[in-house]
Design a protein around this motif. Structure first.
Motif, PDB file in Angstrom:
ATOM      1  N   SER A   1       7.203 -13.469  -1.755  1.00 36.61           N
ATOM      2  CA  SER A   1       8.550 -13.358  -1.213  1.00 36.61           C
ATOM      3  C   SER A   1       8.964 -14.690  -0.597  1.00 36.61           C
TER       4      SER A   1
ATOM      5  N   MET B   1       8.884 -15.248   2.297  1.00 36.45           N
ATOM      6  CA  MET B   1       9.487 -14.970   3.595  1.00 36.45           C
ATOM      7  C   MET B   1       8.415 -14.566   4.599  1.00 36.45           C
TER       8      MET B   1
ATOM      9  N   VAL C   1       0.814  -1.213   0.000  1.00 38.51           N
ATOM     10  CA  VAL C   1       0.000   0.000   0.000  1.00 38.51           C
ATOM     11  C   VAL C   1       0.852   1.270   0.000  1.00 38.51           C
TER      12      VAL C   1
ATOM     13  N   THR D   1      -8.003  -1.912   3.631  1.00 38.55           N
ATOM     14  CA  THR D   1      -7.910  -3.125   4.439  1.00 38.55           C
ATOM     15  C   THR D   1      -7.800  -2.762   5.908  1.00 38.55           C
TER      16      THR D   1
HETATM   17  N1  LIG Z   1      -2.738  -4.380   3.378  1.00 35.00           N
HETATM   18  C1  LIG Z   1      -2.797  -5.015   2.203  1.00 35.00           C
HETATM   19  N2  LIG Z   1      -3.341  -4.388   1.112  1.00 35.00           N
HETATM   20  C2  LIG Z   1      -3.430  -5.022  -0.079  1.00 35.00           C
HETATM   21  N3  LIG Z   1      -2.989  -6.281  -0.284  1.00 35.00           N
HETATM   22  C3  LIG Z   1      -2.441  -6.950   0.736  1.00 35.00           C
HETATM   23  C4  LIG Z   1      -2.318  -6.349   2.034  1.00 35.00           C
HETATM   24  N4  LIG Z   1      -1.761  -7.273   2.862  1.00 35.00           N
HETATM   25  C5  LIG Z   1      -1.558  -8.357   2.125  1.00 35.00           C
HETATM   26  N5  LIG Z   1      -1.946  -8.177   0.843  1.00 35.00           N
HETATM   27  C6  LIG Z   1      -1.953  -9.164  -0.246  1.00 35.00           C
HETATM   28  O1  LIG Z   1      -2.097 -10.431   0.325  1.00 35.00           O
HETATM   29  C7  LIG Z   1      -1.029 -11.277  -0.021  1.00 35.00           C
HETATM   30  C8  LIG Z   1      -0.663 -12.173   1.152  1.00 35.00           C
HETATM   31  O2  LIG Z   1      -0.058 -11.449   2.191  1.00 35.00           O
HETATM   32  P1  LIG Z   1       0.796 -12.221   3.252  1.00 35.00           P
HETATM   33  O3  LIG Z   1       0.002 -13.334   3.812  1.00 35.00           O
HETATM   34  O4  LIG Z   1       1.360 -11.228   4.192  1.00 35.00           O
HETATM   35  O5  LIG Z   1       1.991 -12.892   2.399  1.00 35.00           O
HETATM   36  P2  LIG Z   1       3.167 -12.129   1.587  1.00 35.00           P
HETATM   37  O6  LIG Z   1       3.223 -10.734   2.041  1.00 35.00           O
HETATM   38  O7  LIG Z   1       4.411 -12.904   1.968  1.00 35.00           O
HETATM   39  O8  LIG Z   1       2.827 -12.270   0.136  1.00 35.00           O
HETATM   40  C9  LIG Z   1       0.088 -10.341  -0.440  1.00 35.00           C
HETATM   41  O9  LIG Z   1       0.942 -10.938  -1.389  1.00 35.00           O
HETATM   42  C10 LIG Z   1      -0.657  -9.168  -1.038  1.00 35.00           C
HETATM   43  O10 LIG Z   1      -0.988  -9.421  -2.376  1.00 35.00           O
END
Ligand SMILES: Nc1ncnc2c1ncn2[C@@H]1O[C@H](COP(=O)(O)OP(=O)(O)O)[C@@H](O)[C@H]1O
Ligand SMILES: [Mg+2]
Length: 220
Positions: free
Chosen positions: A184, A186, A141, A210
């Motif tokens: 990632s 990670m 974001v 979100t």
């Molecule tokens: N605050 C957010 N706003 C928009 N998309 C988000 C947000 N948080 C996460 N995402 C989406 O959700 C996916 C999954 O997030 P997450 O579980 O943290 O895994 P990662 O960050 O390792 O991809 C992210 O790849 C991103 O596309």
């Protein structure tokens, strides 16, 4: 004994009985070299450390000990207030825009959890969950906020709310089902944050941004 130490004895009496309460108060004052009626910033921390040691010996239940500690902190804080105690704020809003903000949010969460008497392992869970949400804001974001606060309802605990005005998360169900492979690869991600905490919910959608709410309760 002065007024403040009498109040401390009253608070402790509810948890350990009056005899141990008096012992803990006297010993804490002696060992910290700090009188209850003349607390400065350093004295506050030493006194609290000694009171914590006393509580650990006599109050075995984590929740009750946290509750007792809260009351003592509130009492002592009033006394140091004017001189600027290091008391941890009960609610903090951290603006998130870059890497350094992730660290600030993380440590604000850990400090609040610590000040509420959560065990170190739980403090780290809270801090880690906050990092994941903060990192997502930075990565996906660009900016947002993380609110961290002590709550009493629906149960005593700590609440973390991450809010942004970004594009929303399109595939939330897949992510929470574990069917999503992080780009990632990670970190723990959203699912990890969910597993680390006792309560997790997400409100998200295109044009809505979100909002992720996490809670950790004191008696879990
Ligand atoms: N605050 C957010 N706003 C928009 N998309 C988000 C947000 N948080 C996460 N995402 C989406 O959700 C996916 C999954 O997030 P997450 O579980 O943290 O895994 P990662 O960050 O390792 O991809 C992210 O790849 C991103 O596309
Ligand atoms: Mg992530």
């Amino acid at each position: 004994m002065d007024d403040v130490s009498d109040r401390a004895v009253d608070i402790l009496t509810e948890y350990v009985g009056s005899i141990f309460a008096k012992c803990i108060v006297k010993l804490s004052s002696r060992r910290s070299g700090c009188s209850f009626d003349a607390i400065d910033r350093q004295g506050y921390e030493r006194l609290l450390t000694e009171l914590e040691a006393g509580m650990r010996n006599y109050i075995t239940d984590d929740h009750r000990r946290g509750e007792c500690r809260e009351k003592l902190v509130a009492l002592l804080r009033v006394r140091v207030g004017a001189k600027g105690a290091t008391a941890v704020p009960r609610a903090t809003v951290v603006d998130i825009a870059e890497e350094a903000d992730i660290v600030r949010a993380r440590s604000a969460g850990k400090s609040l959890a610590a000040s509420m008497g959560f065990p170190v392992a739980v403090q780290i869970r809270v801090a880690t969950a906050i990092s994941e949400l903060a990192r997502n804001i930075v990565q996906y974001v660009g900016k947002g906020v993380i609110e961290i606060r002590a709550i009493t309802t629906p149960q005593a605990g700590i609440e973390v709310v991450a809010v942004d005005d970004g594009p929303g998360i399109g595939n939330l169900d897949t992510i929470l089902d574990g069917g999503y492979q992080s780009k990632s690869g990670m970190g723990l991600g959203l699912l990890g944050a969910k597993r680390l905490m006792d309560h997790f919910d997400v409100a998200t959608g295109p044009g809505r941004g979100t909002r992720v709410t996490l809670r950790k309760f004191a008696d879990h």
